[in-house]
Each structure stands twice: as C-alpha cells, then as structure tokens.
Design a protein around this motif. Sequence first.
Motif, PDB file in Angstrom:
ATOM      1  N   LEU A 202      37.880  13.685  24.419  1.00  0.00           N
ATOM      2  CA  LEU A 202      38.234  12.702  25.457  1.00  0.00           C
ATOM      3  C   LEU A 202      39.740  12.659  25.738  1.00  0.00           C
ATOM      4  O   LEU A 202      40.186  11.945  26.626  1.00  0.00           O
ATOM      5  N   MET A 203      40.512  13.444  24.985  1.00  0.00           N
ATOM      6  CA  MET A 203      41.968  13.377  25.147  1.00  0.00           C
ATOM      7  C   MET A 203      42.455  13.694  26.562  1.00  0.00           C
ATOM      8  O   MET A 203      43.335  13.014  27.078  1.00  0.00           O
ATOM      9  N   PRO A 204      41.883  14.734  27.237  1.00  0.00           N
ATOM     10  CA  PRO A 204      42.376  15.011  28.590  1.00  0.00           C
ATOM     11  C   PRO A 204      42.244  13.781  29.501  1.00  0.00           C
ATOM     12  O   PRO A 204      43.140  13.478  30.284  1.00  0.00           O
ATOM     13  N   ALA A 205      41.146  13.041  29.343  1.00  0.00           N
ATOM     14  CA  ALA A 205      40.942  11.863  30.193  1.00  0.00           C
ATOM     15  C   ALA A 205      41.980  10.796  29.877  1.00  0.00           C
ATOM     16  O   ALA A 205      42.492  10.118  30.760  1.00  0.00           O
TER      17      ALA A 205
ATOM     18  N   ASN B 149      35.971   6.977  34.559  1.00  0.00           N
ATOM     19  CA  ASN B 149      37.126   7.852  34.429  1.00  0.00           C
ATOM     20  C   ASN B 149      36.782   9.120  33.640  1.00  0.00           C
ATOM     21  O   ASN B 149      37.201  10.222  33.992  1.00  0.00           O
ATOM     22  N   TRP B 150      35.978   8.957  32.596  1.00  0.00           N
ATOM     23  CA  TRP B 150      35.611  10.133  31.786  1.00  0.00           C
ATOM     24  C   TRP B 150      34.671  11.063  32.548  1.00  0.00           C
ATOM     25  O   TRP B 150      34.451  12.201  32.138  1.00  0.00           O
ATOM     26  N   CYS B 151      34.094  10.572  33.644  1.00  0.00           N
ATOM     27  CA  CYS B 151      33.296  11.451  34.518  1.00  0.00           C
ATOM     28  C   CYS B 151      34.218  12.212  35.466  1.00  0.00           C
ATOM     29  O   CYS B 151      33.751  12.969  36.317  1.00  0.00           O
ATOM     30  N   GLY B 152      35.516  11.944  35.393  1.00  0.00           N
ATOM     31  CA  GLY B 152      36.452  12.594  36.294  1.00  0.00           C
ATOM     32  C   GLY B 152      36.628  11.821  37.594  1.00  0.00           C
ATOM     33  O   GLY B 152      37.294  12.282  38.521  1.00  0.00           O
ATOM     34  N   LEU B 153      36.052  10.632  37.665  1.00  0.00           N
ATOM     35  CA  LEU B 153      36.148   9.855  38.902  1.00  0.00           C
ATOM     36  C   LEU B 153      37.291   8.846  38.777  1.00  0.00           C
ATOM     37  O   LEU B 153      37.099   7.725  38.306  1.00  0.00           O
ATOM     38  N   THR B 154      38.495   9.260  39.150  1.00  0.00           N
ATOM     39  CA  THR B 154      39.609   8.323  39.040  1.00  0.00           C
ATOM     40  C   THR B 154      39.705   7.475  40.313  1.00  0.00           C
ATOM     41  O   THR B 154      40.259   6.403  40.314  1.00  0.00           O
TER      42      THR B 154
END
Length: 233
Positions: free
Chosen positions: A220-223, A121-126
């Motif tokens: 990491l807040m945006p994630a 998720n933190w890689c932007g892969l939801t």
Amino acid sequence: MKMLLISGSPYARKVRIILRELEVECELNMLSTYPPTEDEVGCYNPSLRIPTLIDGKEEIFESDLIVEYVLETYGHRSGAHQAKVPFLPQRYKQETKWIDLKRSAIVETLIDTMVNAAYLNWCGLTETRRNLMGFSLESRWEQRIARCLDWLEEQATPDGFSPGFLTLQDIEFICAVEWTDARMQYPWREGRPTLAALVDSFADRPSFAESQFPPMPDFLMPALEEQGKTSSG
Ligand SMILES: N[C@@H](CCC(=O)N[C@@H](CS)C(=O)NCC(=O)O)C(=O)O
C-alpha cells in the motif's frame, strides 16, 4: 472467548482496548489474509467482516454490538476501576446520555468515511467525476470528515470527552484517528489542539500502547505516497 480480527482494524482495536481495560481474557485470532474468507468468517458473520466475537454459543458481530455485549456481560469487572483515570464501562452517562451517544455516532461516521476514502484512493481513484446528482463523492467525504472533526474539537477537553474517566467515546475517537495516521496522511491534528492533546494524554496507557496499529503494508506504500502529494497540494 475468542475474537477473529486483523491487527490493522480500527473496529477491532476498540474492542481489544475495552477487553484489556476490563481484564477479560480473550484469544485473539489474527487472520493472516485480507479480506477475511468465507471459510474463516462466513460461518459466524454473514457480512464477512471482522471483528467477530465467539463466546461459547454466542457469536457476535458488528463492533458496536460486540462492545454492548462485552459491557453487559463483563462490565462489572473490578479491574476497570483500578486505574488513576478509570475506564467507564458503559455506553453513556445518564446525565449526558444524548451528547455521549451523538459523539459515538459522529465518531462512527468519521471512521466509516475515512475508511471509504482510503479504499477509494487505494483503487487509484484520487478524483472521481461528479455523480448523476451533481456532486463528487470524495469532496463530499472530505467536507464531512473536516466538519465531524471540528465538531468533536469543540466538545473535547485535553483530558478526554468526559475528563476524569476513559470513556467509550475517547476509545472510539483514538482508534479512528490513529488508524488514519497509520493508513493515510490526513492532517487531522492541524487546527485541532484539543483533540491532539486528548489523543496524546492516553498514549502511554497499556491498553492503547499494546494494541497499536502495525505499519502500512508494503503493497500500500505507493498509495500512501500519492496521498501525501495530494494532501500537501
Ligand atoms: N461496521 C463494522 C465494520 C467492520 C469492518 O469494516 N471491518 C473490516 C476490517 S477493518 C473488514 O472486515 N472488511 C472486510 C470487507 O470489507 O470485506 C463494524 O463496526 O464491525
């Protein structure tokens, strides 16, 4: 004895709690950067991960091995027996050996899966597309997390997995779910009142209270916000 760690690691926290329960002195060498560098950790641990424990000439890595080492070397310490609910300084009770070991194994699977899911998720892969075998990783992981938690809910009591004692399985489980509370918004308490009561019953114990995870770092807040949107649909 000293341990290399970061304060946000669920693997390191379980070792910290056990050291505290056994009243074993250990210098906590908090690394200031993440991930650990070759220079900091590479000379002790080829996986470049923490926790890593250095006790004289002995260098131990992998949190479960560290736990084995600490229990074998320091498990006889009397401090362990003084609490109202004493810490059981062994991996399992002989009479419940296989169920205790299975609980530890499932909790380890749970935390590894949760960490992988958060990292993805933190890689932007939801949402990843289906892999070449026809299934998507994150939905498989989601299914695994839910099944492991449900299985543990059936096994737990509000006072622990083996009431009357603080066991390794209690510690491992609490470190796993409190990490998810601190780093992702996974509703593990929903529909699992016994696990929720178990976690709450140990909250005030000094070994837990003193080793709480720090808040989510700003970067990491945006994630975390994104995860919140996804889990609430
Ligand atoms: N199986 C290992 C997992 C340890 C682990 O993943 N540690 C993380 C910190 S929570 C780490 O050092 N990650 C650095 C990396 O992956 O390069 C254990 O139980 O010790």
